[in-house]
Structures are given as structure tokens and as C-alpha cells.
Design an enzyme around this catalytic site. Structure first.
Site, PDB file in Angstrom:
ATOM      1  N   GLY A 153      -4.488  -3.306  -0.216  1.00  0.00           N
ATOM      2  CA  GLY A 153      -5.829  -2.988  -0.803  1.00  0.00           C
ATOM      3  C   GLY A 153      -6.362  -3.621  -2.144  1.00  0.00           C
ATOM      4  CB  SER A 154      -8.532  -3.639  -4.750  1.00  0.00           C
ATOM      5  OG  SER A 154      -9.576  -3.052  -4.492  1.00  0.00           O
TER       6      SER A 154
END
Length: 582
Positions: A306-307
């Protein structure tokens, strides 16, 4: 008649010559065996009258960065019987059943079995072994042995690993450093007669064992405990499936802590967790559950980062100069790539923002745009340059590799999703090692535990690899990335990791597991301190938390709590924190 007599004489002569040749050959063979091959047959004769008993070597200890012994040995005994020497079988059976708490049928089979030596039971308490020895029954042997002992129970269980009944490593560091830890066993040699009975008053031969070497590791049990307590606390609060915490020195790759809760008891590694339904399990099913219990999620499992992966995309974009800090972007809450509308986590959009603001906001459209500017060739180039397509080389067995699209299969949509950390998988350790390399000045490090090999007396035998590799980004890019990530914590989505008096950089992430329809999430936060000169990097991953699942909300506070405890312990002092310049 005269012809027959001549023939008979010839026959007698031929027979005599044949017998003479055979006698000469036999004598020659005897001379050869008695003179030239005497040593070989003397050795064989000796073997027939000798019985060997192994003396196990003490396994080397595992010692942490604080000098605490994490793996040691306890004296135990191995009980065995020699059938040919037994004189009172019934008394022996009764005694062994009583002392070893074994059923009569099992003991009887072992005592009555015709074999050179039959093992009855290993890892017997030394006190019990001493009592059996004191009974002084012929044919019953009590040998000193060692059993691996872990003074701190379940601490770092999936890192240290454990040994089997043969004292050989099964998982973890016990396997990786087996050649140093195992030592060399010794032997006791006893003489027997033709029936296999020991000869009284015969001298016993002995070859002493050579103890194993000690392994000194970078893991600090105090830091491991702090991290484990924080992980256990959030796991209980969020009713998560499991929690992983990694702490390492980003300058040299030394791992200070690796937590995977739930852990297991190293002194009882073959007992499944309490509450496990074991009724009707096959041996294979039971072994599968044990393998799962022993599994080290930080290195054996992959996940969508993810981020947190936006750190990698940002570093590649800055290094390739396809983006600058003041570049302007606009986020309406989504970005259309080919025929796909890829949304931002803030569906209403962030509006106009610079690259730094986009990173602070963890804005997907900003990083999609950076990824598209890089292009497939450059993105793949930096994957290779940063070491993401190879394993980290950590000194633990079973490391998984990155699961990535083939370059030829990456289209614009795949490039877009990879840019903000989706549609591929890496291990937590790979993420931590790569980010460490990007914020330490740009030098790739190999994460590792092993520091030194020493003798029991403390003499240095070998200094292990320090884990540093070549440059992967410029010092300028590394400094810029540190500055951006400090803003993420001081002003952006990572503000729940702020600690007064410390400059901290980091990045939050919230990703979804497959299949997406299951609505299961992974919350994570990666952070480092001090931001200007990172001495420690931490990664917290919470798998399937219930209720609120955003990384900035539930994972960042966990690392804050850990840092709050360990930064002073590491001698990192508080200071007047000013705005970070880059």
C-alpha cells in the site's frame, strides 16, 4: 603295461605339482595376510570387541546485543540398554517403568530387543539419570547429554528457532548458523568379549567432544520485549489476526527486533496453541498447523504494501528527475487511466497540491502521475536498482521473494497501481530494508542478525558481514526523501507518530487483502528517527484489525509507543526540533 605305468607316474607327478602350487599359493596368501594386511584385520578384530557411545557436544549459545543469553544448554541424560549385557531383565523393566514414567509394554520391547544398543529415552532429567545410574544394573547405560534451553521462553521465537531431539537446528538462526553452533561430538569406547559383554577392568577409551561456538546477534532482548508488548496490546485491542513489528538500524542493516505475535514457547515448540481443535487431526494436518505456528511473517509472507511503497516511487521519481518538490497536481478524488477510474482514499479529492503536499496527504492520483511519468522501463529499472526483485539475503531460512508482474505484462493500469503499492506483493523485511537504504544516504543494506562468532571463552573467531552494499540513490535524493517524510509525520497523515522533542519521518498505509470482496485490511506504518540522521527504522503491520483500520490511526501510535520507550534506551536524546530543511 609299461605305457600304463608311465601314464600313472605322470598323473602322480601332475597331482603333486598341483598340490605343491596350491600349498605355495596358500603360504603366500598367509604371509600376505599376516605381514602386509595385518593392520587391517587387527582393526577389524578390534571393532568386533569395541562398543561406541557418542558424547554430545554442548551447543554454542546465542547471545543478544545486551549480553543476555537467549539460547543455552541444560544437562540431561540419555538412557539405553545393551541386550547382550542384561542379567536381570525383569528388575530392569520395573525400574525403568518407575523412573521414566513409561508403560511396561514399551519398556519391555526395548529391553528384550536383540540389538547392539537400544535407546530407551532421551532428554531425561539429570536427577532421574543419576538415580538410574546408582541402581548399577548390568546392561543399562546412562550417558550425559545436553538439551537446548531458552531462558526467555517465547521471546523472538520465530527468529531464534529451536532444535530437535538430535540437537540440530530446525528453524530460525539455529538452522542458519548450525555449522558454528553444533560442535563436534565425542565418543566412549568399551571392550567386550565375543558375546558382547563388557570386559571388567578393561580400560575405557574416550574422545572428548568439542563444544559449539557462540553466536552474538544484533537483536536486543529489551527492545524485542518493548516491541512485543506493544504488538500484543494492539492485537488484543483491535482483535487482529496477527501483528508484525520490525526494528532495524538503517545505517548497517542490523535487526534490533523482529516481532511476530502470536509467538510460541521455544521450550515446548511442538505443542499447538491453546484452544486449537486437535481432535481427529491426521499427522500431516497437525504438522501443517505447527508449520503455521512457526512461520515468520516478516520474511516468509508477502503482502501488498500500500501507501508505504510511495516512498519507493517518490525516490525513483526524484532520482530520475521526472518530479520536483514544487510540481503542481490536482486531485478530484480519482484518476482515469485508460478505461479505469482509480480512486483516491479521499473520495472528495485533495484539490490542488504540490508533490510534497501530495505525499503528506498520501494522495493516490499524485503517485499515479509520477509512476506514469517514470514509465514501465524506468519503474522496472528502479525496482532492480533498489534490490526489490531479489531477496534481501537476511540470515534466516525461508525468505520469500517479491511477487511482481513480468515487465512485458505491465500496462498503464498496472503501472498506475504499482505506483501506490497495489497489485504486487513484497515481504515486510524487503520494504524495511529498501526504505532503510533510501533514507540512510542511499546505500543498500542487507538486513541481518549475526554479528560475531566467538568461543565459549569470548575469543573472536569470525566477524560476520556488516551488511552494506553499493549505492542505489544519490545522497541528495536520500536527504530530500527524509525531509518529505518528516513532513508526513509533523504535518500529514503520520502525525499520530509524533513524539515531542524528536524529529521523526514516516509513512502510513492501509491496504486490502485478496479477495477484495472479503473486506479485510492491513494497516501499517513505517517510521525512522532522528529524521536528519536515522539511527533506527521501525515497521508496524496489523493484519485484519476490527473496527477502524487506517494505518495512520492505529499503526502509527504503536510505533510512537515503541519509539517513546527505546529512543532514550538507545541513547538518542531529545532536542529542540526545528523544521526540517531539504
Amino acid at each position: 603295461m609299461k605305457k600304463n605305468k608311465t601314464w600313472n607316474r605322470r598323473k602322480i607327478l601332475i597331482t603333486f605339482l598341483l598340490i605343491l602350487c596350491m600349498m605355495i599359493g596358500l603360504c603366500a596368501r598367509l604371509v600376505y595376510l599376516m605381514v602386509f594386511d595385518a593392520g587391517y584385520y587387527a582393526e577389524k578384530a578390534q571393532e568386533l570387541h569395541e562398543r561406541e557411545r557418542d558424547i554430545k557436544a554442548a551447543r554454542g549459545r546465542i547471545i543478544d546485543a545486551a549480553g543476555k543469553v537467549l539460547a543455552d544448554n541444560r544437562s540431561v541424560c540419555t538412557i539405553s540398554v545393551i541386550h547382550s549385557q542384561i542379567k536381570e531383565p525383569e528388575k530392569i523393566i520395573s525400574m525403568l517403568c518407575r523412573e521414566l514414567d513409561m508403560d511396561e509394554e514399551t519398556v519391555r520391547k526395548k529391553v528384550e530387543k536383540v540389538s547392539l544398543r537400544e535407546l530407551v529415552k532421551s532428554n531425561v532429567d539429570k536427577g532421574t539419570g543419576d538415580r538410574i545410574r546408582a541402581e548399577n544394573y548390568a546392561g543399562v547405560k546412562v550417558d550425559e547429554d545436553y538439551r537446548r534451553y531458552y531462558p526467555m521462553g517465547s521471546l523472538a521465537s520465530k527468529v531464534l528457532g529451536f532444535t530437535g531431539s538430535d540437537n540440530q537446528g530446525i528453524i530460525g538462526l539455529e538452522v542458519t548458523y548450525e555449522e558454528y553452533l553444533k560442535g563436534t561430538p565425542g565418543q566412549i569406547l568399551t571392550l567386550t568379549d565375543a558375546r558382547g559383554v563388557e570386559i571388567e577392568n578393561a580400560a575405557e577409551g574416550r574422545i572428548d567432544p568439542v563444544d559449539g561456538l557462540d553466536l552474538y546477534i544484533s537483536l536486543d532482548s529489551n527492545i524485542q520485549m518493548y516491541a512485543g508488548q506493544a504488538a500484543g496490546k494492539v492485537m488484543e485491542e483491535k482483535q487482529a489476526d496477527r501483528v508484525s513489528v520490525l526494528l532495524m538500524n538503517p545505517q548497517n542493516g542490523e535487526i534490533l527486533a523482529m516481532v511476530n505475535v502470536p509467538e510460541f514457547d521455544l521450550n515446548d515448540p511442538f505443542t499447538l496453541p491453546e484452544g486449537t481443535d486437535t481432535e481427529g487431526l491426521t499427522e500431516q494436518e497437525r504438522q501443517d498447523l505447527l508449520n503455521q505456528m512457526w512461520r515468520n511473517g516478516c520474511i516468509n509472507d508477502t503482502y501488498e504494501p500500500g501507501s508505504t511503497f510511495k516512498i519507493i516511487t517518490a525516490s525513483a521519481g526524484l532520482e530520475e528527475k521526472v518530479v520536483s518538490l514544487d510540481d503542481s497536481f490536482y486531485c478530484p478524488g480519482y484518476k482515469i487511466v485508460e478505461d479505469r477510474r482509480i480512486r483516491c482514499h479521499k473520495t472528495a479529492g485533495h484539490g490542488a497540491e504540490t508533490f510534497v503536499q501530495g505525499t503528506m496527504n498520501s494522495c493516490n492520483p499524485v503517485f499515479i502521475e509520477v509512476g506514469l511519468r517514470l514509465g514501465v522501463d524506468n519503474m522496472y529499472k528502479y525496482f532492480q536498482q533498489f534490490g526489490l526483485l531479489e531477496k534481501t539475503g537476511v540470515d534466516l531460512p525461508g525468505e520469500a521473494g517479491t511477487i511482481m508482474h513480468r515487465k512485458e505484462n505491465i500496462g498503464q493500469v498496472e503501472l498506475a497501481t504499482v505506483s501506490f503499492g497495489q497489485s504486487f506483493q513484497i515481504t515486510p523485511l524487503q520494504l524495511a530494508a529498501t526504505v532503510s537504504s533510501l533514507i540512510n544516504g542511499g546505500m543498500r543494506v542487507t538486513p541481518h542478525f549475526g554479528v560475531e562468532i566467538r568461543s565459549r571463552d569470548g575469543d573472536l573467531v569470525k566477524k560476520l558481514d556488516d551488511g552494506t552494499k553499493g549505492r542505489i540513490v544519490s545522497e541528495e535524493t536520500s536527504a530530500t526523501v527524509r525531509g518529505i517524510l518528516e513532513k508526513v509525520v509533523s504535518e500529514g497523515t503520520g502525525k499520530n507518530a509524533c513524539i515531542e522533542g524528536y524529529s521523526i519521518g514516516g509513512k502510513t498505509a492501509t491496504s486490502q487483502t485478496l479477495p477484495r470482496s472479503a473486506h479485510k485490511y492491513i494497516s501499517s506504518f513505517i517510521g525512522f528517527a532522528p529524521a536528519q540522521d536515522p539511527q533506527i527504522l521501525g515497521l508496524v503491520i496489523i493484519y485484519n484489525p476490527q473496527g477502524i483500520y487506517y494505518g495512520g490511526t492505529i499503526a502509527a501510535p504503536v510505533l510512537k509507543e515503541i519509539f517513546d520507550n527505546i529512543l532514550p534506551y538507545l541513547g538518542i536524546e531529545k532536542e529542540t526540533v526545528q523544521s526540517f530543511t531539504y
